[in-house]
Design an enzyme around this catalytic site. Structure first.
Site, PDB file in Angstrom:
ATOM      1  N   SER A   1       1.162  -1.150   0.032  1.00  0.00           N
ATOM      2  CA  SER A   1      -0.047   0.068  -0.021  1.00  0.00           C
ATOM      3  C   SER A   1       0.809   1.218  -0.057  1.00  0.00           C
ATOM      4  O   SER A   1       0.202   2.539  -0.357  1.00  0.00           O
ATOM      5  CB  SER A   1      -0.874   0.282   1.162  1.00  0.00           C
TER       6      SER A   1
ATOM      7  N   LYS B   1       1.079   4.474   7.140  1.00  0.00           N
ATOM      8  CA  LYS B   1       0.370   5.086   6.467  1.00  0.00           C
ATOM      9  C   LYS B   1       0.629   6.662   6.400  1.00  0.00           C
ATOM     10  O   LYS B   1       1.253   6.821   7.480  1.00  0.00           O
ATOM     11  CB  LYS B   1      -1.081   4.946   6.568  1.00  0.00           C
TER      12      LYS B   1
END
Length: 205
Positions: A125, A163
């Site tokens: 990701s 993230k």
């Protein structure tokens, strides 16, 4: 953090390197022989002190030594940073806080007045930030972050993910993947704990 004496640091370094080379902890007699102590009792005393100061934990079995994340406060100055498990660059995974290995870093690579740890990345990701599955991210331990920081986020005290953070308002943040095919995660502040900020990356080729 309680300071270690020179000898205590030497014993701790020996334990770490022994475990890295052999895959298990040294015995008390191994430590005694290495440092030429006159009796096992001297080696045992050092283990008791290191345990009291929080650098290791012991079980009542031979070689029953386990290193703790606190080793990172010492090892960051010794060019080794603890690997504290894995981190999801994808869907969040169950949080892990057990030292599994150590990663070497260049001398004076990071400021020494912080605590650091490393996590092995799983998933893609964050691929557009050049963070690949299998990489090791170096994390500065802190409970705050600024917009744009890549953070280790703990959600609901159980799931961890890597993230980029963006504040929406006083009550919510976005956890943004660096992969256009994936969606952002919207999280309320009361569900989020910031474990640290990514400050480096190591790729073992």
């Amino acid at each position: 953090m309680e300071d270690l004496t020179k000898r205590q640091l030497q014993v701790l370094d020996y334990i770490i390197l022994y475990m890295k080379e052999n895959g298990f902890a040294p015995s008390i007699r191994d430590i005694m022989r290495h440092f030429e102590f006159k009796s096992p009792r001297a080696a045992h005393k050092h283990l008791i002190i290191l345990e009291k100061k929080g650098y290791l934990e012991r079980e009542g079995v031979s070689r029953g030594i386990r290193l703790t994340p606190k080793c990172g406060t010492v090892l960051a100055t010794e060019n080794l940073i603890p690997v504290s498990g894995k981190i999801a660059a994808g869907n969040a995974i169950e949080a892990i806080e057990k030292v599994t290995d150590f990663i070497p870093i260049p001398s004076n690579f990071f400021p020494k007045n912080f605590e650091y740890f490393s996590l092995r990345v799983e998933g893609n990701s964050m691929i557009e930030a050049h963070i690949k599955s299998g990489d090791y991210v170096i994390v500065r331990k802190q409970d705050y972050a600024e917009d744009g920081d890549i953070i280790v986020a703990l959600i609901d005290k159980s799931e961890a993910t890597l993230k980029r953070m963006k504040k929406i308002n006083e009550d919510e943040v976005l956890l943004i993947p660096e992969n256009k095919s994936l969606q952002e995660i919207r999280v309320s502040i009361d569900r989020l704990e910031i474990q640290g900020k990514m400050v480096g990356l190591i790729r073992l080729v």
